[in-house]
Design a protein around this motif. Structure first.
Motif, PDB file in Angstrom:
ATOM      1  N   ASP A 228       0.830  -1.217   0.000  1.00  0.00           N
ATOM      2  CA  ASP A 228       0.000   0.000   0.000  1.00  0.00           C
ATOM      3  C   ASP A 228       0.859   1.260   0.000  1.00  0.00           C
ATOM      4  OD1 ASP A 228      -2.375  -1.384  -0.046  1.00  0.00           O
ATOM      5  OD2 ASP A 228      -2.714  -1.272   2.114  1.00  0.00           O
ATOM      6  N   ALA A 229       1.931   1.253   0.806  1.00  0.00           N
ATOM      7  CA  ALA A 229       2.771   2.436   0.916  1.00  0.00           C
ATOM      8  C   ALA A 229       3.436   2.764  -0.415  1.00  0.00           C
ATOM      9  CB  ALA A 229       3.828   2.229   2.003  1.00  0.00           C
ATOM     10  N   VAL A 230       3.941   1.738  -1.097  1.00  0.00           N
ATOM     11  CA  VAL A 230       4.581   1.961  -2.402  1.00  0.00           C
ATOM     12  C   VAL A 230       3.538   2.369  -3.431  1.00  0.00           C
ATOM     13  CG1 VAL A 230       5.776   0.805  -4.305  1.00  0.00           C
ATOM     14  CG2 VAL A 230       6.558   0.461  -1.955  1.00  0.00           C
ATOM     15  N   ARG A 231       2.412   1.682  -3.424  1.00  0.00           N
ATOM     16  CA  ARG A 231       1.359   1.975  -4.400  1.00  0.00           C
ATOM     17  C   ARG A 231       0.798   3.390  -4.210  1.00  0.00           C
ATOM     18  NH1 ARG A 231      -2.527  -2.498  -3.799  1.00  0.00           N
ATOM     19  NH2 ARG A 231      -1.374  -3.668  -5.374  1.00  0.00           N
ATOM     20  N   ASP A 232       0.686   3.827  -2.957  1.00  0.00           N
ATOM     21  CA  ASP A 232       0.120   5.151  -2.679  1.00  0.00           C
ATOM     22  C   ASP A 232       1.059   6.290  -3.062  1.00  0.00           C
ATOM     23  OD1 ASP A 232      -2.139   3.929  -1.756  1.00  0.00           O
ATOM     24  OD2 ASP A 232      -1.703   4.205   0.369  1.00  0.00           O
ATOM     25  N   ASN A 233       2.314   5.967  -3.349  1.00  0.00           N
ATOM     26  CA  ASN A 233       3.272   6.982  -3.814  1.00  0.00           C
ATOM     27  C   ASN A 233       3.632   6.807  -5.289  1.00  0.00           C
ATOM     28  OD1 ASN A 233       4.475   8.671  -1.351  1.00  0.00           O
ATOM     29  ND2 ASN A 233       4.082   6.597  -0.620  1.00  0.00           N
ATOM     30  N   LYS A 234       3.081   5.787  -5.888  1.00  0.00           N
ATOM     31  CA  LYS A 234       3.447   5.427  -7.257  1.00  0.00           C
ATOM     32  C   LYS A 234       3.116   6.514  -8.278  1.00  0.00           C
ATOM     33  CE  LYS A 234       2.263   1.897 -10.695  1.00  0.00           C
ATOM     34  NZ  LYS A 234       1.398   0.713 -10.960  1.00  0.00           N
ATOM     35  N   ASP A 235       2.056   7.283  -8.031  1.00  0.00           N
ATOM     36  CA  ASP A 235       1.624   8.278  -9.015  1.00  0.00           C
ATOM     37  C   ASP A 235       2.646   9.397  -9.205  1.00  0.00           C
ATOM     38  OD1 ASP A 235       1.017   9.097  -6.364  1.00  0.00           O
ATOM     39  OD2 ASP A 235      -0.329  10.636  -7.125  1.00  0.00           O
ATOM     40  N   LYS A 236       3.599   9.514  -8.263  1.00  0.00           N
ATOM     41  CA  LYS A 236       4.622  10.545  -8.379  1.00  0.00           C
ATOM     42  C   LYS A 236       5.903  10.028  -9.049  1.00  0.00           C
ATOM     43  CE  LYS A 236       2.967  12.690  -4.105  1.00  0.00           C
ATOM     44  NZ  LYS A 236       3.310  12.983  -2.682  1.00  0.00           N
ATOM     45  N   VAL A 237       5.926   8.745  -9.391  1.00  0.00           N
ATOM     46  CA  VAL A 237       7.097   8.135 -10.017  1.00  0.00           C
ATOM     47  C   VAL A 237       6.955   8.217 -11.531  1.00  0.00           C
ATOM     48  CG1 VAL A 237       8.413   5.991 -10.325  1.00  0.00           C
ATOM     49  CG2 VAL A 237       7.454   6.558  -8.081  1.00  0.00           C
TER      50      VAL A 237
ATOM     51  N   ALA B 233      -4.914 -10.526  13.084  1.00  0.00           N
ATOM     52  CA  ALA B 233      -6.087  -9.657  13.138  1.00  0.00           C
ATOM     53  C   ALA B 233      -5.749  -8.324  13.798  1.00  0.00           C
ATOM     54  CB  ALA B 233      -7.222 -10.359  13.893  1.00  0.00           C
ATOM     55  N   PHE B 234      -4.951  -8.367  14.853  1.00  0.00           N
ATOM     56  CA  PHE B 234      -4.516  -7.137  15.519  1.00  0.00           C
ATOM     57  C   PHE B 234      -3.685  -6.290  14.563  1.00  0.00           C
ATOM     58  CE2 PHE B 234      -1.314  -4.701  17.819  1.00  0.00           C
ATOM     59  CZ  PHE B 234      -2.088  -3.991  18.718  1.00  0.00           C
ATOM     60  N   GLU B 235      -2.774  -6.946  13.857  1.00  0.00           N
ATOM     61  CA  GLU B 235      -1.923  -6.234  12.894  1.00  0.00           C
ATOM     62  C   GLU B 235      -2.771  -5.586  11.800  1.00  0.00           C
ATOM     63  OE1 GLU B 235       1.736  -6.042  12.598  1.00  0.00           O
ATOM     64  OE2 GLU B 235       1.402  -6.383  14.726  1.00  0.00           O
ATOM     65  N   LYS B 236      -3.794  -6.275  11.374  1.00  0.00           N
ATOM     66  CA  LYS B 236      -4.660  -5.748  10.313  1.00  0.00           C
ATOM     67  C   LYS B 236      -5.351  -4.465  10.757  1.00  0.00           C
ATOM     68  CE  LYS B 236      -8.085  -7.283   6.935  1.00  0.00           C
ATOM     69  NZ  LYS B 236      -8.849  -8.449   6.437  1.00  0.00           N
ATOM     70  N   LYS B 237      -5.874  -4.456  11.978  1.00  0.00           N
ATOM     71  CA  LYS B 237      -6.539  -3.255  12.498  1.00  0.00           C
ATOM     72  C   LYS B 237      -5.555  -2.100  12.598  1.00  0.00           C
ATOM     73  CE  LYS B 237     -10.049  -5.719  15.210  1.00  0.00           C
ATOM     74  NZ  LYS B 237     -10.525  -6.027  16.576  1.00  0.00           N
ATOM     75  N   GLU B 238      -4.363  -2.393  13.086  1.00  0.00           N
ATOM     76  CA  GLU B 238      -3.363  -1.341  13.241  1.00  0.00           C
ATOM     77  C   GLU B 238      -2.970  -0.756  11.880  1.00  0.00           C
ATOM     78  OE1 GLU B 238       0.817  -0.992  15.557  1.00  0.00           O
ATOM     79  OE2 GLU B 238       0.773  -2.232  13.759  1.00  0.00           O
TER      80      GLU B 238
ATOM     81  N   MET C 199      -3.074   3.053  10.488  1.00  0.00           N
ATOM     82  CA  MET C 199      -1.901   3.723   9.934  1.00  0.00           C
ATOM     83  C   MET C 199      -2.228   4.339   8.575  1.00  0.00           C
ATOM     84  SD  MET C 199       1.281   1.181  10.863  1.00  0.00           S
ATOM     85  CE  MET C 199       2.464   2.208   9.966  1.00  0.00           C
ATOM     86  N   LYS C 200      -2.933   3.580   7.757  1.00  0.00           N
ATOM     87  CA  LYS C 200      -3.269   4.088   6.420  1.00  0.00           C
ATOM     88  C   LYS C 200      -4.204   5.285   6.510  1.00  0.00           C
ATOM     89  CE  LYS C 200      -4.591   2.663   1.786  1.00  0.00           C
ATOM     90  NZ  LYS C 200      -4.890   1.547   0.874  1.00  0.00           N
ATOM     91  N   LYS C 201      -5.069   5.282   7.524  1.00  0.00           N
ATOM     92  CA  LYS C 201      -6.032   6.366   7.668  1.00  0.00           C
ATOM     93  C   LYS C 201      -5.378   7.645   8.181  1.00  0.00           C
ATOM     94  CE  LYS C 201     -10.465   7.497   9.852  1.00  0.00           C
ATOM     95  NZ  LYS C 201     -11.570   6.987  10.714  1.00  0.00           N
ATOM     96  N   TRP C 202      -4.429   7.514   9.124  1.00  0.00           N
ATOM     97  CA  TRP C 202      -3.941   8.682   9.848  1.00  0.00           C
ATOM     98  C   TRP C 202      -2.506   9.098   9.514  1.00  0.00           C
ATOM     99  CZ3 TRP C 202      -7.622  11.405  11.858  1.00  0.00           C
ATOM    100  CH2 TRP C 202      -8.780  10.776  12.324  1.00  0.00           C
ATOM    101  N   ILE C 203      -1.741   8.217   8.921  1.00  0.00           N
ATOM    102  CA  ILE C 203      -0.340   8.550   8.647  1.00  0.00           C
ATOM    103  C   ILE C 203      -0.166   8.871   7.162  1.00  0.00           C
ATOM    104  CG2 ILE C 203       2.043   7.681   8.674  1.00  0.00           C
ATOM    105  CD1 ILE C 203       1.328   6.003  11.072  1.00  0.00           C
ATOM    106  N   PRO C 204       0.457   9.994   6.837  1.00  0.00           N
ATOM    107  CA  PRO C 204       0.647  10.368   5.431  1.00  0.00           C
ATOM    108  C   PRO C 204       1.399   9.302   4.643  1.00  0.00           C
ATOM    109  CG  PRO C 204       1.172  12.205   6.883  1.00  0.00           C
ATOM    110  CD  PRO C 204       0.986  11.013   7.765  1.00  0.00           C
TER     111      PRO C 204
END
Length: 280
Positions: free
Chosen positions: A59-68, A110-115, A119-124
């Protein structure tokens, strides 16, 4: 960053392989790593953290891909995503095996998934990418340690050893992709090293907590022999911490690049070896 590291990184091919390891997880002994409770539960704990971690990296790489804009890097991103997706799937299957052994692997997932959702919601996106770079460095230096020191896997179940070696090879192949994306989108030095400090604390703490739960489940947590084994594993002669610490510190160097650590020779030898694993 050295021009040599840049060239190596640019020339890397990152194929998405679907591996076929012909063994049944149910055949694994409970302590499949040297018949040692500490070593086995340590690796089991890492496996519990991998599936959602791999998805976060994607997700992190994909969410920045548009700038590559670099076509080669965009191609490498595709390979990175394929490899990480397959890794996550394989470790999820192993975690299901851990459930059958009485370990709460699915609960950890399951805990990791929630976290990761939080992270995706609140961290740039740029900070999640910096986190990804940090964790990828951890996995890369641990993979290098495994490949450079074959004796590290002495006592690992022979069939299962193939799976971990494959994971180490692919972590090496794509170790610079997230880093190159981070640089391509303008990520800076201080954000990179600050996130590494946070990741170091959280990664070590989280893996230790999960492993502690597993050891407690088996009645081994408070045995002196367990703590002695743990000290030897981390800090004894040839211990993991002593082995990777220098490469870990290199991440804090301005101008660092993952391919400053050129270990492509392990990739070349494994490609021939992998034919027997039916890679497709």
């Amino acid at each position: 960053m050295s021009s040599r590291a840049q060239q190596i990184s640019r020339n890397m091919e990152i194929p998405g392989r679907k591996m076929h390891f012909e063994f049944d997880l149910k055949q694994l002994p409970r302590y499949w790593y040297d018949n040692n409770a500490f070593k086995s539960t340590y690796m089991n704990a890492l496996s519990c953290l991998f599936p959602e971690g791999e998805r976060m990296f994607i997700d992190a790489v994909r969410d920045n891909k548009d700038k590559v804009t670099d076509p080669k890097l965009l191609e490498q991103i595709k390979g990175f995503i394929k490899q990480e997706a397959i890794h996550g799937h394989e470790h999820h299957l192993f975690n299901e095996y851990l459930d059958s052994m009485g370990y709460p692997a699915s609960k950890v997932e399951a805990f990791e998934k929630k976290e990761k959702r939080l992270m995706k919601k609140w961290i740039p996106a740029i900070d999640r990418l910096a986190v990804t770079c940090a964790v990828e460095h951890f996995t890369a230096i641990m993979a290098h340690d495994l490949l450079e020191n074959p004796e590290r896997s002495d006592g690992v179940d022979e069939n299962f050893k193939q799976l971990w070696r494959w994971h180490a090879i692919e972590e090496t192949e794509h170790k610079a992709v997230a880093f190159d994306v981070y640089q391509a989108v303008g990520g800076g030095y201080f954000r990179r090293v600050f996130n590494m400090l946070i990741v170091t604390i959280m990664f070590c703490l989280r893996a230790s907590i999960v492993q502690g739960i597993f050891l407690w489940k088996d009645g081994n947590l408070f045995k002196p022999s367990t703590w002695i084994d743990g000290f030897k594993f981390y800090f004894g002669k040839g211990g993991l911490t002593r082995s990777i610490f220098k490469n870990y510190l290199d991440y804090y160097r301005p101008g660092f690049h993952p391919w400053d650590h050129d270990n492509r020779e392990y990739l070349e030898s494994w490609i021939a070896e992998a034919q027997s694993y039916k890679a497709v």
